[in-house]
Each structure stands twice: as C-alpha cells, then as structure tokens.
Enzyme design. Sequence first.
Site, PDB file in Angstrom:
ATOM      1  N   LEU A  43      37.483  33.484  27.907  1.00 48.27           N
ATOM      2  CA  LEU A  43      37.522  32.269  27.214  1.00 48.27           C
ATOM      3  C   LEU A  43      36.016  31.813  27.909  1.00 48.27           C
ATOM      4  O   LEU A  43      35.328  30.756  27.566  1.00 48.27           O
ATOM      5  CB  LEU A  43      38.429  31.088  27.709  1.00 48.27           C
ATOM      6  CG  LEU A  43      39.698  30.954  26.700  1.00 48.27           C
ATOM      7  CD1 LEU A  43      40.471  29.688  27.194  1.00 48.27           C
ATOM      8  CD2 LEU A  43      39.125  30.750  25.360  1.00 48.27           C
ATOM      9  N   THR A  93      35.272  39.126  36.481  1.00 50.06           N
ATOM     10  CA  THR A  93      36.829  39.026  36.467  1.00 50.06           C
ATOM     11  C   THR A  93      37.553  40.262  36.905  1.00 50.06           C
ATOM     12  O   THR A  93      36.841  41.327  37.133  1.00 50.06           O
ATOM     13  CB  THR A  93      37.448  38.322  35.145  1.00 50.06           C
ATOM     14  OG1 THR A  93      38.496  37.979  35.120  1.00 50.06           O
ATOM     15  CG2 THR A  93      36.924  39.124  33.957  1.00 50.06           C
ATOM     16  N   LYS A 123      36.485  41.784  41.040  1.00 51.85           N
ATOM     17  CA  LYS A 123      35.971  40.751  42.162  1.00 51.85           C
ATOM     18  C   LYS A 123      35.785  41.449  43.711  1.00 51.85           C
ATOM     19  O   LYS A 123      34.963  40.889  44.228  1.00 51.85           O
ATOM     20  CB  LYS A 123      36.866  39.666  42.475  1.00 51.85           C
ATOM     21  CG  LYS A 123      37.078  38.835  40.876  1.00 51.85           C
ATOM     22  CD  LYS A 123      37.934  37.694  40.965  1.00 51.85           C
ATOM     23  CE  LYS A 123      38.052  37.164  39.620  1.00 51.85           C
ATOM     24  NZ  LYS A 123      39.138  36.033  39.465  1.00 51.85           N
ATOM     25  N   ASN A 143      33.859  35.866  42.522  1.00 50.52           N
ATOM     26  CA  ASN A 143      33.667  35.678  40.631  1.00 50.52           C
ATOM     27  C   ASN A 143      32.773  35.246  40.430  1.00 50.52           C
ATOM     28  O   ASN A 143      32.627  35.152  39.002  1.00 50.52           O
ATOM     29  CB  ASN A 143      35.111  34.927  40.689  1.00 50.52           C
ATOM     30  CG  ASN A 143      34.659  33.430  40.926  1.00 50.52           C
ATOM     31  OD1 ASN A 143      34.012  33.047  41.775  1.00 50.52           O
ATOM     32  ND2 ASN A 143      35.237  32.735  39.800  1.00 50.52           N
ATOM     33  N   ASP A 189      36.967  30.203  42.067  1.00 48.74           N
ATOM     34  CA  ASP A 189      38.451  30.180  42.015  1.00 48.74           C
ATOM     35  C   ASP A 189      39.046  29.142  43.024  1.00 48.74           C
ATOM     36  O   ASP A 189      39.986  28.534  42.596  1.00 48.74           O
ATOM     37  CB  ASP A 189      39.103  31.547  41.972  1.00 48.74           C
ATOM     38  CG  ASP A 189      38.821  32.622  40.887  1.00 48.74           C
ATOM     39  OD1 ASP A 189      38.079  32.227  39.847  1.00 48.74           O
ATOM     40  OD2 ASP A 189      38.759  33.927  41.135  1.00 48.74           O
ATOM     41  N   GLY A 242      45.686  39.547  43.255  1.00 49.23           N
ATOM     42  CA  GLY A 242      44.422  39.007  43.586  1.00 49.23           C
ATOM     43  C   GLY A 242      44.319  37.654  43.496  1.00 49.23           C
ATOM     44  O   GLY A 242      43.852  36.783  44.320  1.00 49.23           O
ATOM     45  N   ARG A 267      53.980  43.584  49.955  1.00 51.92           N
ATOM     46  CA  ARG A 267      52.602  42.784  49.433  1.00 51.92           C
ATOM     47  C   ARG A 267      52.436  41.372  49.900  1.00 51.92           C
ATOM     48  O   ARG A 267      51.322  40.702  50.187  1.00 51.92           O
ATOM     49  CB  ARG A 267      52.604  42.922  47.847  1.00 51.92           C
ATOM     50  CG  ARG A 267      52.183  44.358  47.391  1.00 51.92           C
ATOM     51  CD  ARG A 267      51.951  44.275  45.955  1.00 51.92           C
ATOM     52  NE  ARG A 267      50.614  44.005  45.671  1.00 51.92           N
ATOM     53  CZ  ARG A 267      50.213  43.813  44.573  1.00 51.92           C
ATOM     54  NH1 ARG A 267      50.918  43.563  43.304  1.00 51.92           N
ATOM     55  NH2 ARG A 267      49.016  43.541  44.332  1.00 51.92           N
ATOM     56  N   GLY A 314      47.446  26.837  33.655  1.00 51.91           N
ATOM     57  CA  GLY A 314      46.248  27.375  34.581  1.00 51.91           C
ATOM     58  C   GLY A 314      44.814  26.983  33.826  1.00 51.91           C
ATOM     59  O   GLY A 314      43.818  27.331  34.202  1.00 51.91           O
TER      60      GLY A 314
HETATM   61  P1  ATR Z   1      46.398  39.451  39.955  1.00 50.56           P
HETATM   62  O1  ATR Z   1      45.408  40.130  40.515  1.00 50.56           O
HETATM   63  O2  ATR Z   1      46.060  39.075  38.277  1.00 50.56           O
HETATM   64  O3  ATR Z   1      47.012  38.519  40.758  1.00 50.56           O
HETATM   65  P2  ATR Z   1      48.139  41.828  40.271  1.00 50.56           P
HETATM   66  O4  ATR Z   1      47.591  42.205  41.400  1.00 50.56           O
HETATM   67  O5  ATR Z   1      48.733  42.888  39.421  1.00 50.56           O
HETATM   68  O6  ATR Z   1      47.424  40.793  39.271  1.00 50.56           O
HETATM   69  O7  ATR Z   1      49.527  41.008  40.712  1.00 50.56           O
HETATM   70  C1  ATR Z   1      50.563  40.726  39.929  1.00 50.56           C
HETATM   71  C2  ATR Z   1      51.430  39.984  40.633  1.00 50.56           C
HETATM   72  O8  ATR Z   1      52.685  39.578  39.802  1.00 50.56           O
HETATM   73  C3  ATR Z   1      52.272  40.503  41.716  1.00 50.56           C
HETATM   74  O9  ATR Z   1      52.761  39.648  42.874  1.00 50.56           O
HETATM   75  C4  ATR Z   1      53.543  41.212  40.918  1.00 50.56           C
HETATM   76  O10 ATR Z   1      54.628  41.574  41.802  1.00 50.56           O
HETATM   77  P3  ATR Z   1      54.756  42.966  42.660  1.00 50.56           P
HETATM   78  O11 ATR Z   1      53.561  42.811  43.730  1.00 50.56           O
HETATM   79  O12 ATR Z   1      56.011  42.975  43.181  1.00 50.56           O
HETATM   80  O13 ATR Z   1      54.257  43.959  41.694  1.00 50.56           O
HETATM   81  C5  ATR Z   1      53.909  39.825  40.104  1.00 50.56           C
HETATM   82  N1  ATR Z   1      54.737  40.538  38.806  1.00 50.56           N
HETATM   83  C6  ATR Z   1      54.328  41.020  37.810  1.00 50.56           C
HETATM   84  N2  ATR Z   1      55.387  41.238  36.950  1.00 50.56           N
HETATM   85  C7  ATR Z   1      56.381  40.678  37.335  1.00 50.56           C
HETATM   86  C8  ATR Z   1      57.786  40.432  37.153  1.00 50.56           C
HETATM   87  N3  ATR Z   1      58.296  41.052  36.058  1.00 50.56           N
HETATM   88  N4  ATR Z   1      58.670  39.868  38.076  1.00 50.56           N
HETATM   89  C9  ATR Z   1      58.211  39.386  39.165  1.00 50.56           C
HETATM   90  N5  ATR Z   1      57.065  39.678  39.752  1.00 50.56           N
HETATM   91  C10 ATR Z   1      56.060  40.179  38.696  1.00 50.56           C
END
Ligand code: ATR
Length: 294
Positions: A28, A74, A78, A99, A115, A143, A169, A254
């Site tokens: 967007l 994005t 980043k 960003n 951000d 991230g 994590r 958001g």
């Molecule tokens: P971003 O950089 O946009 O935050 P990411 O690094 O892929 O994206 O992180 C996605 C987050 O959503 C992670 O915390 C992930 O959990 P895991 O570390 O266990 O993978 C979480 N996530 C994604 N799908 C999920 C689901 N169905 N249930 C719970 N947590 C989920």
Amino acid sequence: MSASSPDWLLDGQTRLLGVLGDPIAHSLSPAMHNFALARQGINARYLPFHVEPARLEQAVRGLVAVKAIGFNATVPHKEALFRLMDWCDPAARALGAVNTVKITPEGRLEGYNTDVYGFGQSLREHFGVLPADLPVIMLGAGGAARAVLEGLLTAGLHDITVANRTLPRAEEVVDACRRRHPRASVRACSLATVALDRCGLLVNTTTAGLHGDALEEVDCARLPVSARVMDIVYGQETPLLAQAGRLGLSTADGLGMLLHQGAAAYHLWTGREMPVDAVRDHLQRILRQRANHA
Ligand code: ATR
C-alpha cells in the site's frame, strides 16, 4: 491538488522514491506516498520495485546512480539492507534492520527504522499513554516482532512476555532485547503456556491471521475485560481481533503502524508532515475496494 492535477508535475525535475520488496505487488506504500506527494504538490513519484534478494545491492546502487531521494524496504530485505548503509539511526542499529533509506546529495546511504516509531505512534493513538507496569504479551518472534518489541520498550512499557509457537525463537528475541534494555522485565514463553489472565495489552505480530488461521492457544475470553488487543495485520479482520471485538475489548489493527512508519519516512525525505488523516481515509477506501473485488 490530486494526482490528475496539472500542477502535480512529471517533468525533467521529477525525483524518485520507491519500495523494494519480494513480493511487492500488494504494498500500500505507493498509494500512501503518491497521494501525499500529489496533495502537497511535491514533484516526486513513489514506485514499487520487485527486487529479488540476490539483486538487492545492485538495485540500491542503481537508486543512488539515478539520484533517488530515498526508498523503503520490506520483506525480505530489511536486514540485508542494514549492512549496505553508510550510517544508521539508533532504532535501525538496535534491530539490525532498515526499512527507510535517505540518499544524500553526495550519494551517502542513511538507514532508518521507522517501524519502531510507527508502532509506538499507533499504540498511543489507539490506547493513549499506557502505564509503564502494564503487563504486555506479544505474540510472535519474527522480524515484525523485533520492531514491535523495541516500540513497546521505547513507549516505556517494561513488563513484557514474548510468546511464540517455537520457544527458542522467542528466547532469541528476548536475549537480544535484554542486552539493549537490561532493566526491563522481558521474558519468553511458548504459545501453549501463555497466561492471559493478567494481560493489559496483547499484541499479535504472528502471520497466522494473515491466512485467516486462528491462534488456537490464544482465547481472548481468558483476557481481563480491560485488556486492549492489537494486531499488526491490516486490511482484514484477523480471527483474533474478531473475537476480541465480539467480547467488547478495545482493539486496533495494523493500519496505524503502516501509516505512521510511512509518515516518518515521508518527513525524512521531504521535510513535510504527511497529511495523515487524509492518507488514512484514502488507504481505507483502497482496502474496501480490494475487499469488494476479492
Ligand atoms: P515476520 O518477519 O513478518 O514477522 P516471520 O519471521 O516469518 O515473519 O515470523 C512469523 C511469526 O508468526 C513467527 O513468530 C511464527 O511462529 P514460529 O516462529 O513458531 O514459526 C508465527 N506464526 C506463523 N504462523 C503461525 C501459526 N499458524 N500459529 C502460531 N504462530 C504462527
């Protein structure tokens, strides 16, 4: 003034802005920035650039070569962009992620992370100034979570639990944060064991809701009635926000974070205040149109 106005020039002095991402088609940001540039009669255009990770440095050097004003980045750029900068602001240094880039007239690359500011500003806009000892639960450890956690701490909140499906994590995010904020009380737990009964603010940064997936482990009925719930997803109501809304809890999506990170970047590039309320209305119109065509 609008994009169709003859006063919004496209001529030999038009300057370039843009956003680099992979994918980028749904961003967007072009709509947000071009609307503000047109309204303020600024002779610049903001374009989406689909850049694969292996081509990031080449794309950045190209933008320097054509004397672009700056650009956003994005997912997934980043962190890699951070390493290409000549200078970074404290938020970008804290996260190791950039960003927003400003290109100086000499071609120097200045990296910012707006951000963190965008999240803090949105939090304040929706919920006001929150008490420092409010128990906060942040869901997710990707991230986006790192920027939100820094935003929470910058907003003065210091009682924060980071809950993630994959516990290591969450621990990694918390360890990195403790080094920067040794006095804050930040802890990690798994999503399966998160205790919601004392929570004053729940922030969802996971990508689960993006695909319409409910977070089975997180039942908003277990939150106190005074709890606020924020999801950093915009343009669709996630199952989490839908449940929180049905329960009468105070909620926010958001869009505010997107808007305020963009407003901070716009100010860095143009020296002007983005007309945030008008831009928000414009983006809400676009999101409604997209929803109708989905
Ligand atoms: P971003 O950089 O946009 O935050 P990411 O690094 O892929 O994206 O992180 C996605 C987050 O959503 C992670 O915390 C992930 O959990 P895991 O570390 O266990 O993978 C979480 N996530 C994604 N799908 C999920 C689901 N169905 N249930 C719970 N947590 C989920």
